[in-house]
Scaffold this motif. Structure first.
Motif, PDB file in Angstrom:
ATOM      1  N   TRP B  22     -15.443   3.957   1.415  1.00  0.00           N
ATOM      2  CA  TRP B  22     -14.399   4.716   0.698  1.00  0.00           C
ATOM      3  C   TRP B  22     -13.605   5.575   1.668  1.00  0.00           C
ATOM      4  O   TRP B  22     -12.387   5.655   1.588  1.00  0.00           O
ATOM      5  CB  TRP B  22     -15.050   5.571  -0.389  1.00  0.00           C
ATOM      6  N   LEU B  23     -14.340   6.197   2.600  1.00  0.00           N
ATOM      7  CA  LEU B  23     -13.670   7.027   3.598  1.00  0.00           C
ATOM      8  C   LEU B  23     -12.823   6.152   4.522  1.00  0.00           C
ATOM      9  O   LEU B  23     -11.670   6.468   4.841  1.00  0.00           O
ATOM     10  CB  LEU B  23     -14.741   7.777   4.393  1.00  0.00           C
ATOM     11  N   LEU B  24     -13.409   5.012   4.937  1.00  0.00           N
ATOM     12  CA  LEU B  24     -12.685   4.131   5.857  1.00  0.00           C
ATOM     13  C   LEU B  24     -11.413   3.604   5.229  1.00  0.00           C
ATOM     14  O   LEU B  24     -10.396   3.432   5.899  1.00  0.00           O
ATOM     15  CB  LEU B  24     -13.585   2.964   6.272  1.00  0.00           C
ATOM     16  N   TYR B  25     -11.471   3.341   3.925  1.00  0.00           N
ATOM     17  CA  TYR B  25     -10.265   2.881   3.231  1.00  0.00           C
ATOM     18  C   TYR B  25      -9.165   3.927   3.375  1.00  0.00           C
ATOM     19  O   TYR B  25      -8.023   3.609   3.723  1.00  0.00           O
ATOM     20  CB  TYR B  25     -10.593   2.642   1.755  1.00  0.00           C
ATOM     21  N   ALA B  26      -9.538   5.201   3.152  1.00  0.00           N
ATOM     22  CA  ALA B  26      -8.546   6.271   3.268  1.00  0.00           C
ATOM     23  C   ALA B  26      -8.036   6.383   4.699  1.00  0.00           C
ATOM     24  O   ALA B  26      -6.835   6.528   4.942  1.00  0.00           O
ATOM     25  CB  ALA B  26      -9.163   7.597   2.827  1.00  0.00           C
ATOM     26  N   SER B  30      -4.110   5.535   5.558  1.00  0.00           N
ATOM     27  CA  SER B  30      -3.240   6.595   6.105  1.00  0.00           C
ATOM     28  C   SER B  30      -2.903   6.288   7.560  1.00  0.00           C
ATOM     29  O   SER B  30      -1.789   6.561   8.015  1.00  0.00           O
ATOM     30  CB  SER B  30      -3.920   7.953   5.976  1.00  0.00           C
ATOM     31  N   GLY B  31      -3.840   5.686   8.284  1.00  0.00           N
ATOM     32  CA  GLY B  31      -3.563   5.322   9.674  1.00  0.00           C
ATOM     33  C   GLY B  31      -2.473   4.274   9.781  1.00  0.00           C
ATOM     34  O   GLY B  31      -1.583   4.366  10.625  1.00  0.00           O
ATOM     35  N   PHE B 121       1.675  14.823   7.655  1.00  0.00           N
ATOM     36  CA  PHE B 121       0.624  15.033   6.665  1.00  0.00           C
ATOM     37  C   PHE B 121      -0.375  13.878   6.713  1.00  0.00           C
ATOM     38  O   PHE B 121      -1.587  14.088   6.794  1.00  0.00           O
ATOM     39  CB  PHE B 121       1.227  15.147   5.260  1.00  0.00           C
ATOM     40  N   LEU B 122       0.157  12.654   6.702  1.00  0.00           N
ATOM     41  CA  LEU B 122      -0.721  11.484   6.732  1.00  0.00           C
ATOM     42  C   LEU B 122      -1.392  11.346   8.095  1.00  0.00           C
ATOM     43  O   LEU B 122      -2.539  10.923   8.194  1.00  0.00           O
ATOM     44  CB  LEU B 122       0.076  10.222   6.405  1.00  0.00           C
ATOM     45  N   TYR B 123      -0.653  11.729   9.152  1.00  0.00           N
ATOM     46  CA  TYR B 123      -1.200  11.637  10.501  1.00  0.00           C
ATOM     47  C   TYR B 123      -2.439  12.521  10.620  1.00  0.00           C
ATOM     48  O   TYR B 123      -3.484  12.078  11.096  1.00  0.00           O
ATOM     49  CB  TYR B 123      -0.117  12.050  11.498  1.00  0.00           C
ATOM     50  N   TYR B 124      -2.353  13.770  10.160  1.00  0.00           N
ATOM     51  CA  TYR B 124      -3.515  14.645  10.244  1.00  0.00           C
ATOM     52  C   TYR B 124      -4.610  14.214   9.276  1.00  0.00           C
ATOM     53  O   TYR B 124      -5.801  14.278   9.586  1.00  0.00           O
ATOM     54  CB  TYR B 124      -3.123  16.105  10.000  1.00  0.00           C
ATOM     55  N   PHE B 125      -4.197  13.763   8.098  1.00  0.00           N
ATOM     56  CA  PHE B 125      -5.194  13.289   7.137  1.00  0.00           C
ATOM     57  C   PHE B 125      -6.013  12.146   7.737  1.00  0.00           C
ATOM     58  O   PHE B 125      -7.210  12.031   7.500  1.00  0.00           O
ATOM     59  CB  PHE B 125      -4.494  12.827   5.855  1.00  0.00           C
ATOM     60  N   HIS B 126      -5.351  11.317   8.525  1.00  0.00           N
ATOM     61  CA  HIS B 126      -5.985  10.128   9.106  1.00  0.00           C
ATOM     62  C   HIS B 126      -7.251  10.473   9.899  1.00  0.00           C
ATOM     63  O   HIS B 126      -8.241   9.752   9.826  1.00  0.00           O
ATOM     64  CB  HIS B 126      -4.960   9.404   9.988  1.00  0.00           C
ATOM     65  N   PHE B 127      -7.239  11.576  10.664  1.00  0.00           N
ATOM     66  CA  PHE B 127      -8.451  11.868  11.454  1.00  0.00           C
ATOM     67  C   PHE B 127      -9.093  13.201  11.095  1.00  0.00           C
ATOM     68  O   PHE B 127     -10.154  13.538  11.588  1.00  0.00           O
ATOM     69  CB  PHE B 127      -8.139  11.819  12.955  1.00  0.00           C
ATOM     70  N   LEU B 338       0.931  -4.264   9.879  1.00  0.00           N
ATOM     71  CA  LEU B 338       0.427  -5.342   9.032  1.00  0.00           C
ATOM     72  C   LEU B 338      -1.071  -5.553   9.251  1.00  0.00           C
ATOM     73  O   LEU B 338      -1.827  -5.724   8.298  1.00  0.00           O
ATOM     74  CB  LEU B 338       1.198  -6.621   9.342  1.00  0.00           C
ATOM     75  N   SER B 339      -1.487  -5.506  10.522  1.00  0.00           N
ATOM     76  CA  SER B 339      -2.919  -5.655  10.804  1.00  0.00           C
ATOM     77  C   SER B 339      -3.694  -4.514  10.173  1.00  0.00           C
ATOM     78  O   SER B 339      -4.794  -4.717   9.651  1.00  0.00           O
ATOM     79  CB  SER B 339      -3.167  -5.664  12.308  1.00  0.00           C
ATOM     80  N   GLY B 340      -3.112  -3.309  10.217  1.00  0.00           N
ATOM     81  CA  GLY B 340      -3.771  -2.175   9.585  1.00  0.00           C
ATOM     82  C   GLY B 340      -3.935  -2.390   8.093  1.00  0.00           C
ATOM     83  O   GLY B 340      -4.989  -2.118   7.528  1.00  0.00           O
ATOM     84  N   LEU B 341      -2.874  -2.921   7.465  1.00  0.00           N
ATOM     85  CA  LEU B 341      -2.971  -3.183   6.022  1.00  0.00           C
ATOM     86  C   LEU B 341      -4.003  -4.266   5.735  1.00  0.00           C
ATOM     87  O   LEU B 341      -4.731  -4.194   4.740  1.00  0.00           O
ATOM     88  CB  LEU B 341      -1.609  -3.605   5.471  1.00  0.00           C
TER      89      LEU B 341
END
Lengths: 86, 497
Positions: B22-26, B30-31, B121-127, B338-341
């Motif tokens: 679940w965490l990895l999905y987030a 976001s990454g 916001f997403l950048y910081y959320f990512h890590f 795309l690879s990230g998705l």
């Protein structure tokens, strides 16, 4: 350009598998042509990788990404083709 | 024995994958979006449109800094580039604390926009997960380790890696989820391995601090200084720093880099006689994140330079740079995205598969599992939260105080709402409802800006503002896809009933 080469290579590899021959061509191919397709596929992939390596590190990264996209396209077309067949 | 080994790996895969999943999905979602951080920031600051990179940018920035913060300890100027057409200046005041402003590179005029973190916001959320202390980073760290465990055990578990390479059989229940998980996983495998490993590298000094503790007695700043090259204070009594001199310094720095451009200018002690100007090369000019820099004194003499460190620093810079992918141009960035998705899809299908496999076979016992509810809350809930963030950016008044906090609240509150909804409703209905909600939010996000004169999707198409147009189009595509998926799910549910 590299993308087309990779796409062609993966399509050949895909067509060399009996299961996907039924999906895409409706009948299995003789063993010899399957083997030929497999050789062609690997050759195309190797050639595209060689081209990428000669173009430097960024091209290698692109190659990996393009490999994913091309495989996605081939897989999606297999699924679509087999869904059309009853 | 071999089968036993495989079963052990399958067991490991399914449990090492579940909780961190679940965490990895987030983190993955976001990454992936963070690859387009600059574009999302531009979209979230629509007032800044119309700026364009300009050779006079450094000159104007120095003028503005001399006006706004003559006594600051540090000035920082981020020069405009193709992806981000505004100059950003930042200074550290006498009493500490940072202030920043955006400038029009052509005129040096201050650009006033709404307060927002934008893509950051997403950048910081990512890590960081926006969690207090370093809790978020530690969690992400453990998740990344679990990801490597899950990938390797997954490869061993996957019996027919090549035979099933292209195989996806839809409408077959569990079989289809397994196929989707396999295909997404195998296709994104090189990317996932690379990104999980390099991701760990970016946090390595946090979870493996022992070398720094031993060699530097825990002084991380000294370690960082050694990595980036020693700071040399200019000792000569130089004339006061002027805008034209900084401009001259930037130009001479760019002449020393055959293929590079200046990205960032740092001015230490600008008001004193020992001012130094450090010019960092743009981070899009090399794969390595070990950026090269040149340092000049205020009279324009080169006093220090950093052309890349030893082999260890170089390796670290490459791995770090690979993770950030700031070097990538349009195509490569899209491939990374795309690879990230695909990686995100692999995690999502894996989580769903876990539930589908263990769902009670007996339809008479309809009590759904907690994991199934958690799946809805995370897999559908996080995109809803992101869409709510984008919409809040448009709907909150531009001059509101504490606006950044309100945007974050919109993100987290809507996510909590999704969680509550998933807990109250039967999962099947919650899935359809939340995916439909996601679709509506995504379709709504581009609309408010269309009522602003000279702004919004159509105006951006006319002025060729591609970054903002693409974010709008991505939102609309996601919205339509989500609505289509929800209606497909709805009809199938009716057919089953």
């Amino acid at each position: 350009m590299t993308l087309l080469l990779i796409l062609g290579g993966l399509l050949c590899l895909c067509l060399s598998m009996t299961r996907h021959q039924r999906d895409l061509l409706a009948h299995a191919l003789p063993k010899r042509s399957s083997q030929a397709l497999r050789c062609c596929g690997w050759a195309a992939l190797c050639l595209s990788l060689a081209l990428a390596v000669s173009d430097g590190p960024l091209a290698i990264l692109c190659w990996i990404g393009e490999l994913s996209i091309a495989a996605l396209i081939v897989a999606a077309s297999c699924t679509l083709a087999s869904a059309r067949r009853p | 024995m071999k089968d036993g080994f495989r079963q052990t790996m399958a067991f490991l895969h399914s449990w090492a994958g579940l909780f961190p999943g679940w965490l990895l999905y987030a983190v993955f979602l976001s990454g992936s979006l963070t690859y387009y951080r600059q574009e999302i920031t531009l979209w979230m600051r629509p007032e800044l449109s119309g700026a364009a990179a300009d050779p006079q940018a450094a000159l104007h920035a120095i003028d503005r800094l001399q006006q706004a913060a003559p006594d600051a300890h540090l000035w920082r100027i981020d020069l405009p580039n193709a992806r981000n057409p505004v100059t950003e200046i930042l200074w550290k005041g006498e009493k500490g604390g940072f202030r920043s402003e955006y400038l029009d590179p052509r005129t040096g005029r201050r650009l006033r926009g709404r307060e927002t973190m934008g893509g950051d916001f997403l950048y910081y959320f990512h890590f960081d997960l926006h969690a207090p202390v370093r809790l978020g980073r530690w969690l992400v760290c453990f998740a990344a380790i679990a990801m490597l465990v899950a990938i390797i055990s997954g490869i061993i578990t996957h019996r027919r890696l090549f035979a099933d390479f292209f195989t996806f059989r839809p409408r077959k229940g569990q079989r289809s989820w397994l196929d989707a998980h396999n295909v997404a996983g195998v296709l994104a495998l090189p990317f996932c391995l690379m990104i999980s490993f390099t991701g760990l590298i970016t946090l390595a000094t946090m979870f493996m601090p022992w070398a720094i503790q031993r060699a530097y007695s825990g002084d991380a700043a000294a370690y960082a200084l050694d990595l980036k090259g020693q700071g040399v204070a200019s000792s000569a009594d130089a004339p006061a720093l002027t805008g034209p001199m900084v401009d001259h310094i930037v130009r001479s720095a760019e002449q020393m880099w055959p293929k590079g451009r200046a990205g960032r200018i740092l001015v230490d002690n600008p008001s004193s006689k020992h001012a130094t100007v450090t010019v960092e090369r743009r981070d899009s000019d090399s794969i390595s994140y070990d950026l090269v820099w040149l340092r000049f004194s205020a009279d324009g003499r080169l006093v220090a330079r950093h052309d890349g460190g030893g082999p260890a620093v170089t390796t670290h810079g490459w791995l770090y740079g690979l993770h950030l992918a700031r070097f990538s141009g349009g195509t490569l960035r899209f491939l990374f995205f795309l690879s990230g998705l695909l990686g995100t899809a692999m995690i999502a299908t894996g989580l769903i598969l876990w539930v589908v496999k263990r769902r009670p076979q007996n339809p008479a016992s309809p009590r759904p599992m907690a994991a199934e509810r958690a799946n809805v809350a995370v897999i559908a809930g996080l995109p809803i939260a992101i869409a709510a963030l984008m919409l809040a950016n448009r709907l909150l008044p531009a001059g509101m105080s504490g606006r950044i906090g309100w945007e974050a609240s919109a993100f987290f509150l809507s996510w909590i709402a999704a969680l509550v909804n998933a807990w109250m409703m039967p999962p099947q209905r919650a899935w359809i409802g939340q995916v439909r909600c996601l679709g509506l939010l995504c379709l709504a996000a581009p609309i408010p800006q269309m009522f602003v004169p000279e702004s919004g999707l159509f105006a951006w198409v006319r002025t060729d503002d591609m970054a903002r147009v693409c974010v709008d189009l991505a939102l609309l595509t996601t919205g339509l896809t989500a609505l289509a998926a929800a209606s497909m799910g709805g009809t199938r549910r009716k057919a089953e009933a």
